[in-house]
Design a protein around this motif. Structure first.
Motif, PDB file in Angstrom:
ATOM      1  N   GLY A  11      -3.932   7.752  -4.210  1.00 56.79           N
ATOM      2  CA  GLY A  11      -3.618   6.379  -4.582  1.00 56.79           C
ATOM      3  C   GLY A  11      -4.071   6.092  -5.992  1.00 56.79           C
ATOM      4  N   SER A  12      -3.490   5.048  -6.556  1.00 58.52           N
ATOM      5  CA  SER A  12      -3.913   4.431  -7.825  1.00 58.52           C
ATOM      6  C   SER A  12      -3.631   5.252  -9.082  1.00 58.52           C
ATOM      7  CB  SER A  12      -5.404   4.057  -7.796  1.00 58.52           C
ATOM      8  OG  SER A  12      -5.669   3.282  -6.654  1.00 58.52           O
ATOM      9  N   ILE A  13      -4.228   6.432  -9.196  1.00 62.95           N
ATOM     10  CA  ILE A  13      -3.974   7.251 -10.395  1.00 62.95           C
ATOM     11  C   ILE A  13      -4.167   8.723 -10.038  1.00 62.95           C
ATOM     12  CG2 ILE A  13      -6.379   7.134 -11.256  1.00 62.95           C
ATOM     13  CD1 ILE A  13      -5.052   6.825 -14.111  1.00 62.95           C
ATOM     14  N   SER A  70       8.134   2.059  -2.004  1.00 62.89           N
ATOM     15  CA  SER A  70       7.380   1.016  -1.273  1.00 62.89           C
ATOM     16  C   SER A  70       7.224  -0.214  -2.152  1.00 62.89           C
ATOM     17  CB  SER A  70       6.010   1.544  -0.845  1.00 62.89           C
ATOM     18  OG  SER A  70       5.217   1.865  -1.978  1.00 62.89           O
ATOM     19  N   HIS A  71       6.822  -0.005  -3.390  1.00 64.28           N
ATOM     20  CA  HIS A  71       6.673  -1.075  -4.377  1.00 64.28           C
ATOM     21  C   HIS A  71       6.572  -0.401  -5.735  1.00 64.28           C
ATOM     22  CE1 HIS A  71       2.590   0.226  -3.777  1.00 64.28           C
ATOM     23  NE2 HIS A  71       2.066  -0.658  -4.606  1.00 64.28           N
ATOM     24  N   THR A  72       6.566  -1.221  -6.792  1.00 61.54           N
ATOM     25  CA  THR A  72       6.761  -0.625  -8.115  1.00 61.54           C
ATOM     26  C   THR A  72       5.459  -0.524  -8.931  1.00 61.54           C
ATOM     27  OG1 THR A  72       7.499  -2.796  -8.893  1.00 61.54           O
ATOM     28  CG2 THR A  72       9.196  -1.213  -8.268  1.00 61.54           C
ATOM     29  N   TRP A  74       2.456   1.519 -10.600  1.00 61.75           N
ATOM     30  CA  TRP A  74       2.587   2.806 -11.273  1.00 61.75           C
ATOM     31  C   TRP A  74       2.510   4.029 -10.359  1.00 61.75           C
ATOM     32  CZ3 TRP A  74      -1.279   1.588 -15.809  1.00 61.75           C
ATOM     33  CH2 TRP A  74      -0.587   0.902 -16.817  1.00 61.75           C
ATOM     34  N   ASP A  75       1.520   4.011  -9.465  1.00 58.57           N
ATOM     35  CA  ASP A  75       1.300   5.221  -8.653  1.00 58.57           C
ATOM     36  C   ASP A  75       2.430   5.468  -7.659  1.00 58.57           C
ATOM     37  OD1 ASP A  75       0.197   2.819  -7.590  1.00 58.57           O
ATOM     38  OD2 ASP A  75      -0.972   3.934  -6.110  1.00 58.57           O
ATOM     39  N   HIS A  76       3.464   4.602  -7.664  1.00 63.85           N
ATOM     40  CA  HIS A  76       4.595   4.791  -6.739  1.00 63.85           C
ATOM     41  C   HIS A  76       5.927   5.011  -7.469  1.00 63.85           C
ATOM     42  CE1 HIS A  76       1.975   3.819  -3.323  1.00 63.85           C
ATOM     43  NE2 HIS A  76       1.315   3.183  -4.279  1.00 63.85           N
ATOM     44  N   ILE A  77       5.905   4.882  -8.803  1.00 66.25           N
ATOM     45  CA  ILE A  77       7.166   5.094  -9.552  1.00 66.25           C
ATOM     46  C   ILE A  77       7.014   6.001 -10.779  1.00 66.25           C
ATOM     47  CG2 ILE A  77       8.176   2.878  -8.854  1.00 66.25           C
ATOM     48  CD1 ILE A  77       7.560   1.863 -11.747  1.00 66.25           C
ATOM     49  N   THR A 172       1.987   2.363   3.142  1.00 67.16           N
ATOM     50  CA  THR A 172       0.858   2.494   2.231  1.00 67.16           C
ATOM     51  C   THR A 172       0.713   1.226   1.401  1.00 67.16           C
ATOM     52  OG1 THR A 172      -0.196   3.900   0.581  1.00 67.16           O
ATOM     53  CG2 THR A 172       2.186   3.617   0.371  1.00 67.16           C
ATOM     54  N   ASP A 173      -0.480   1.032   0.851  1.00 69.08           N
ATOM     55  CA  ASP A 173      -0.804  -0.164   0.068  1.00 69.08           C
ATOM     56  C   ASP A 173      -0.666  -1.409   0.925  1.00 69.08           C
ATOM     57  OD1 ASP A 173       0.009   2.118  -1.645  1.00 69.08           O
ATOM     58  OD2 ASP A 173      -0.756   0.790  -3.203  1.00 69.08           O
ATOM     59  N   ASN A 174      -1.519  -1.454   1.906  1.00 71.91           N
ATOM     60  CA  ASN A 174      -1.461  -2.503   2.919  1.00 71.91           C
ATOM     61  C   ASN A 174      -2.866  -2.940   3.293  1.00 71.91           C
ATOM     62  OD1 ASN A 174      -0.407  -4.137   4.965  1.00 71.91           O
ATOM     63  ND2 ASN A 174      -0.801  -2.549   6.499  1.00 71.91           N
ATOM     64  N   GLY A 230      -5.419  -5.469  -1.565  1.00 69.86           N
ATOM     65  CA  GLY A 230      -4.206  -4.963  -0.927  1.00 69.86           C
ATOM     66  C   GLY A 230      -4.348  -3.571  -0.328  1.00 69.86           C
ATOM     67  N   HIS A 231      -5.581  -3.182   0.003  1.00 72.04           N
ATOM     68  CA  HIS A 231      -5.792  -1.871   0.636  1.00 72.04           C
ATOM     69  C   HIS A 231      -6.623  -2.024   1.905  1.00 72.04           C
ATOM     70  CE1 HIS A 231      -3.874   0.149  -2.642  1.00 72.04           C
ATOM     71  NE2 HIS A 231      -4.610  -0.543  -3.495  1.00 72.04           N
ATOM     72  N   SER A 232      -6.596  -0.975   2.718  1.00 72.71           N
ATOM     73  CA  SER A 232      -7.198  -1.064   4.058  1.00 72.71           C
ATOM     74  C   SER A 232      -8.545  -0.378   4.153  1.00 72.71           C
ATOM     75  CB  SER A 232      -6.290  -0.398   5.085  1.00 72.71           C
ATOM     76  OG  SER A 232      -5.135  -1.148   5.290  1.00 72.71           O
ATOM     77  N   PHE A 252      -3.821   8.487   4.173  1.00 73.48           N
ATOM     78  CA  PHE A 252      -3.002   8.675   2.966  1.00 73.48           C
ATOM     79  C   PHE A 252      -3.498   7.746   1.868  1.00 73.48           C
ATOM     80  CE2 PHE A 252       1.043   7.798   0.638  1.00 73.48           C
ATOM     81  CZ  PHE A 252       1.428   9.097   0.356  1.00 73.48           C
ATOM     82  N   HIS A 253      -3.030   7.984   0.622  1.00 80.70           N
ATOM     83  CA  HIS A 253      -3.369   7.125  -0.531  1.00 80.70           C
ATOM     84  C   HIS A 253      -4.882   7.187  -0.762  1.00 80.70           C
ATOM     85  CE1 HIS A 253      -3.152   3.411  -3.113  1.00 80.70           C
ATOM     86  NE2 HIS A 253      -1.900   3.784  -3.282  1.00 80.70           N
ATOM     87  N   HIS A 254      -5.376   8.415  -0.906  1.00 81.79           N
ATOM     88  CA  HIS A 254      -6.822   8.628  -1.064  1.00 81.79           C
ATOM     89  C   HIS A 254      -7.310   7.985  -2.355  1.00 81.79           C
ATOM     90  CE1 HIS A 254      -6.199  11.370   2.208  1.00 81.79           C
ATOM     91  NE2 HIS A 254      -5.503  12.231   1.486  1.00 81.79           N
TER      92      HIS A 254
END
Ligand SMILES: [Zn+2]
Length: 295
Positions: A11-13, A70-72, A74-77, A172-174, A230-232, A252-254
């Motif tokens: 996740g993130s970067i 999922s959303h835009t 950076w770490d997803h696009i 992810t990102d929830n 926005g993370h769990s 996921f999304h470590h």
């Protein structure tokens, strides 16, 4: 049958390096193949490796990819400009996702490839890139891809792929709504309040999935300082998986701060939590390069 392959789990970067070798350093990208369809979830830096692999597999044969964003953030696009099939004439790329807050999905993807950020513009890639804002279930032959709006500081979608027998949820990102969405007057939410209701709706969306690729970026302690991001916390992801009677949960999304040894610890804690909740869900940590086959 569904084949699931993880190309980016971070996740993130992106966090390459010796301490993240086992779980991987590339950001979010998961490939699902079923009934001759190639579905991809998110275009983090992991999508570069997937693209290279598709090019060597398909060579000059026609190739169709359905990419669900999922959303835009950076770490997803951010990997998309490096996804080679998007430059090849024999490939067709369908991109699905939510719009931004005040921009279309297409505009956001274009801005990322503005000449000040990247040398090639979106419009100079393959002409057969089609962008679809998701408003209803997507059907591809026997596959249905449903979506669900998550709790994140951007419009963010979870997806559920089903072939009528097997199903995989990518969420992810929830952040759980309970505890992060305030009720009037700061009262503790009751069963009939919106945060509880929305969490229940999410559990319904997960219900009975064979595989839930679920984010659990934070330990419960870390989460206390990061509410509203926005993370769990791990606890909530595992609880939802058990409530929904999910077969397998892939964490996921470590978090970029978590090295391999730390994630091992989170996976063990997740399994202990499942026992606590008297569930039967199997917990694993999503690893870059890992393949899961759902027969
Ligand atoms: Zn993310």
């Amino acid at each position: 049958m569904m084949n699931v392959r993880f190309w980016g789990t971070r996740g993130s970067i992106a966090t390459p390096g010796a301490s993240t070798m086992r779980y991987g350093g590339n950001t979010s990208c998961v490939e699902v193949r079923s009934n001759n369809h190639i579905l991809v979830f998110d275009a983090g830096t992991g999508i570069r490796g997937l693209g290279n692999s598709l090019i060597s597999e398909f060579s000059s044969q026609p190739l169709t990819v359905h990419l669900f964003i999922s959303h835009t953030h950076w770490d997803h696009i951010q990997g998309f400009p490096f996804f080679l099939p998007a430059y090849k004439r024999q490939s067709t790329i369908h991109i699905y996702g939510p719009p931004g807050r005040d921009k279309s999905l297409e505009k956001i993807l274009k801005i990322q490839m503005d000449t000040d950020y990247f040398p090639v513009e979106l419009g100079d890639m393959n002409k057969s890139i089609e962008i679809h804002e998701v408003r209803e279930p997507v059907r591809l032959g026997p596959l249905t891809i449903d979506h669900f709006y998550l709790n994140h500081p951007a419009l963010c979608l979870a997806y559920r792929v089903s072939d009528g027998k097997r199903s995989v949820v990518y969420a992810t990102d929830n952040e759980p709504y309970y505890g992060s969405l305030h009720t009037p007057g700061g009262k503790k939410p009751t069963q009939s309040d919106v945060p509880v209701y929305l969490d229940e709706k999410f559990v319904e969306f997960l219900n009975g999935a064979d595989l839930y690729i679920g984010e659990a970026q934070y330990t419960n302690n870390e989460y206390n300082d990061k509410k509203g991001w926005g993370h769990s916390p791990l606890e909530a992801t595992v609880r939802f998986a058990v409530q929904a009677n999910v077969g397998q949960l892939a964490l996921f999304h470590h978090d970029p701060m978590h090295d391999d040894a730390f994630i091992d610890g989170m996976v063990s804690e997740a399994s202990a939590l499942v026992k606590n909740y008297q569930g039967a869900t199997r917990c694993i940590g999503a690893k870059e390069g890992m393949e899961l086959i759902l027969e």
